[in-house]
Design an enzyme around this catalytic site. Structure first.
Site, PDB file in Angstrom:
ATOM      1  N   ARG A 144     -16.883  23.891  60.273  1.00 31.18           N
ATOM      2  CA  ARG A 144     -16.501  22.640  59.623  1.00 31.18           C
ATOM      3  C   ARG A 144     -16.204  21.585  60.678  1.00 31.18           C
ATOM      4  O   ARG A 144     -15.709  21.896  61.764  1.00 31.18           O
ATOM      5  CB  ARG A 144     -15.257  22.823  58.745  1.00 31.18           C
ATOM      6  CG  ARG A 144     -15.404  23.814  57.616  1.00 31.18           C
ATOM      7  CD  ARG A 144     -14.081  23.901  56.853  1.00 31.18           C
ATOM      8  NE  ARG A 144     -14.115  24.812  55.732  1.00 31.18           N
ATOM      9  CZ  ARG A 144     -13.822  26.109  55.798  1.00 31.18           C
ATOM     10  NH1 ARG A 144     -13.488  26.646  56.971  1.00 31.18           N
ATOM     11  NH2 ARG A 144     -13.866  26.857  54.715  1.00 31.18           N
ATOM     12  N   GLU A 178      -8.990  20.417  38.202  1.00 27.96           N
ATOM     13  CA  GLU A 178      -9.890  21.545  38.413  1.00 27.96           C
ATOM     14  C   GLU A 178      -9.194  22.907  38.441  1.00 27.96           C
ATOM     15  O   GLU A 178      -9.820  23.922  38.176  1.00 27.96           O
ATOM     16  CB  GLU A 178     -10.679  21.334  39.713  1.00 27.96           C
ATOM     17  CG  GLU A 178     -11.574  20.100  39.645  1.00 27.96           C
ATOM     18  CD  GLU A 178     -12.508  19.996  40.826  1.00 27.96           C
ATOM     19  OE1 GLU A 178     -12.092  20.390  41.930  1.00 27.96           O
ATOM     20  OE2 GLU A 178     -13.637  19.523  40.649  1.00 27.96           O
ATOM     21  N   GLU A 228       0.828  -1.211   0.000  1.00 26.44           N
ATOM     22  CA  GLU A 228       0.000   0.000   0.000  1.00 26.44           C
ATOM     23  C   GLU A 228       0.860   1.258   0.000  1.00 26.44           C
ATOM     24  O   GLU A 228       0.767   2.081  -0.912  1.00 26.44           O
ATOM     25  CB  GLU A 228      -0.932  -0.020   1.217  1.00 26.44           C
ATOM     26  CG  GLU A 228      -2.155   0.851   1.082  1.00 26.44           C
ATOM     27  CD  GLU A 228      -3.212   0.480   2.118  1.00 26.44           C
ATOM     28  OE1 GLU A 228      -4.379   0.352   1.730  1.00 26.44           O
ATOM     29  OE2 GLU A 228      -2.853   0.323   3.304  1.00 26.44           O
ATOM     30  N   HIS A 279      -8.183   3.954  64.865  1.00 25.50           N
ATOM     31  CA  HIS A 279      -8.347   5.382  64.590  1.00 25.50           C
ATOM     32  C   HIS A 279      -9.445   5.951  65.477  1.00 25.50           C
ATOM     33  O   HIS A 279     -10.270   5.215  66.036  1.00 25.50           O
ATOM     34  CB  HIS A 279      -8.689   5.614  63.122  1.00 25.50           C
ATOM     35  CG  HIS A 279      -9.972   4.944  62.694  1.00 25.50           C
ATOM     36  ND1 HIS A 279     -10.038   3.620  62.341  1.00 25.50           N
ATOM     37  CD2 HIS A 279     -11.244   5.426  62.581  1.00 25.50           C
ATOM     38  CE1 HIS A 279     -11.281   3.307  62.013  1.00 25.50           C
ATOM     39  NE2 HIS A 279     -12.027   4.380  62.166  1.00 25.50           N
TER      40      HIS A 279
END
Length: 471
Positions: free
Chosen positions: A440, A307, A67, A452
């Protein structure tokens, strides 16, 4: 007992990234393999790379193309760094045009024998070990006489068996007769058949590779995405997971004393930590605090942002006393930002893989995984994150993820994209709305293999960083 003896099939490595893993070592040595697919799928590229990488690894090869011209082939290969002309001068590769004039075929004088005779001589001359026959469908598609088609196919098969080289044939599908005849024939004589295709979903094109058959060998039986880069083909064997994750290492500090106490001594090296919370709760600052701590300890961190731009990240965290710029300048930190919509899953994966391989970080930050759905939907996001996490865990790299939530505490909402099984530690930050103020809170929802705190703590962001306090 002699009846229980097994002989492993000898393989010829392709040296194409990811392909040999799927083929369990490479193509069948001294036999014929077929690459089948529509135009533009990468068949010729795969054939050229198979030949090029073999030559530079001491296995001379031959390319017979029906080709493209040799000139065009060399020019295209050079865009990927494959200098075929140089290898040709070194007698490591022989390139040959196989284009046939249509009037020769119409006259009935066509035969592959002269071409094959030349190739046989060159194979002996350069000590060839592998050969690529590219676009054979172009020749056989011009033949209309069924007897002639069968005769040429038979002669070609005899020649290949006598030559004994590891052969790779590329073929495009052709409808109607005689296309179906020679396609079926090549399927039957080939010991390994590979399908390549391209699909488009949500305006994103994805190339896929699938091994249809492999006589005498096991192989990866799924579909595998691949991309064509400026260094050649790279396949990503996503579904070939062996779960070779490195065990957790020693404790490392989060950069916040009270958070380390809540975690029983800090994060575990080589684990995956997730910060989940609503917008503005401080996820990026938590991640940047960890970055600062690790860079101070002379460890390298790779930060992927979906972001914000690198400049925006470094500027914004200065408001809490964090100076990431100095670590960028010292080479301890590498930040790169990209839009999820910029490309498909495979391109995103390869970019991160390349960054990890070249930068060799001990820690990787991905901010934020909630943006990954924009790559191509939930399934694409899941595939991307599972492959990334598996890759990083195998290398023993600590991973920190951030995920934006709407405030709910459902498992899917917090971990995002169904990857909770890969996440080892989950830290949840949320808002508490009072009558006259909004505060918060922070809590540890999960810490695999570690004790924990189960207490909810207050969480405050001020000019000197993050403060965690009892409430």
């Amino acid at each position: 007992m002699s009846g229980n003896k097994r002989k492993t099939l000898k393989k010829t490595p392709t040296y194409i990234i990811g392909l040999d893993e799927i083929l369990n070592g490479g193509l069948p040595h001294g036999r014929t393999s077929l690459i089948f697919g529509t135009p533009g799928n990468g068949k010729t590229v795969m054939g050229v790379e198979f030949l090029y990488r073999g030559a530079i690894n001491g296995e001379p090869g031959i390319f017979l193309g029906f080709e493209e011209t040799v000139k065009t082939l060399c020019e295209n290969a050079l865009t990927m760094g494959f200098d075929l002309s140089y290898l040709k001068k070194k007698n490591l590769i022989f390139l040959m045009n196989g284009q046939i004039e249509p009037d020769v075929i119409v006259s009935g004088k066509f035969s592959l024998k002269p071409l094959l005779s030349i190739i046989s001589g060159k194979a002996k001359e350069i000590g060839a070990k592998r050969i690529v026959l590219d676009a054979l469908d172009v020749v056989f598609g011009l033949l209309e006489n069924p007897i002639q088609v069968r005769s040429e196919l038979y002669q070609l098969n005899l020649w290949l068996m006598k030559l004994g080289l590891t052969t790779l044939i590329t073929l495009k599908p052709r409808e109607g007769y005689p296309g179906t005849l020679f396609q079926d024939y090549f399927y039957s004589i080939s010991d390994c058949v590979i399908h390549l295709d391209v699909r488009q979903l949500d305006q994103v094109s994805t190339r896929r590779c699938r091994v249809v058959k492999y006589r005498g060998s096991d192989f990866g039986r799924n579909e595998y995405p691949f991309i064509i880069t400026n260094k050649g083909i790279r396949l990503i064997p996503i579904t070939k997971f062996d779960l070779r994750h490195k065990p957790f290492g020693e404790r490392i500090s989060s950069g916040i004393k009270r958070l380390d106490e809540m975690l029983g001594g800090g994060y575990q090296r080589a684990s995956c930590i997730l910060f989940a919370g609503e917008p503005g709760t401080g996820k990026t600052i938590l991640a940047s605090t960890f970055v600062t701590q690790m860079c101070k300890q002379n460890e390298r961190v790779l930060y992927l942002s979906f972001e914000e731009s690198p400049d925006a990240i470094t500027h914004n965290v200065t408001s809490v006393g964090l100076n990431l710029e100095r670590f960028l300048n010292s080479g301890k930190l590498l930040i790169y930002g990209t839009m999820p919509e910029a490309t498909g899953v495979e391109e995103h994966l390869m970019r991160l893989f390349d960054k990890v391989e070249s930068f060799s970080p001990q820690h990787v930050i991905i901010d934020a995984i909630s943006a990954c759905e924009r790559i191509g939907g939930k399934e694409a996001a899941f595939d991307y994150l599972m492959r990334i996490l598996n890759f990083l865990k195998e290398k023993g790299i600590t991973v920190v993820l951030t995920n934006q939530t709407s405030g709910r505490k459902s498992q899917l909402e917090i971990s995002g994209n169904g990857i909770s099984s890969m996440v080892d530690t989950v830290i949840f930050i949320t808002y508490v709305h009072g009558e006259k103020e909004v505060n918060r809170t922070i809590q540890i929802l999960k810490a695999r293999g570690s004790s924990h705190s189960n207490k909810i703590k207050g969480f405050r962001i001020n000019d000197s960083g993050i403060e965690i306090y009892d409430i």
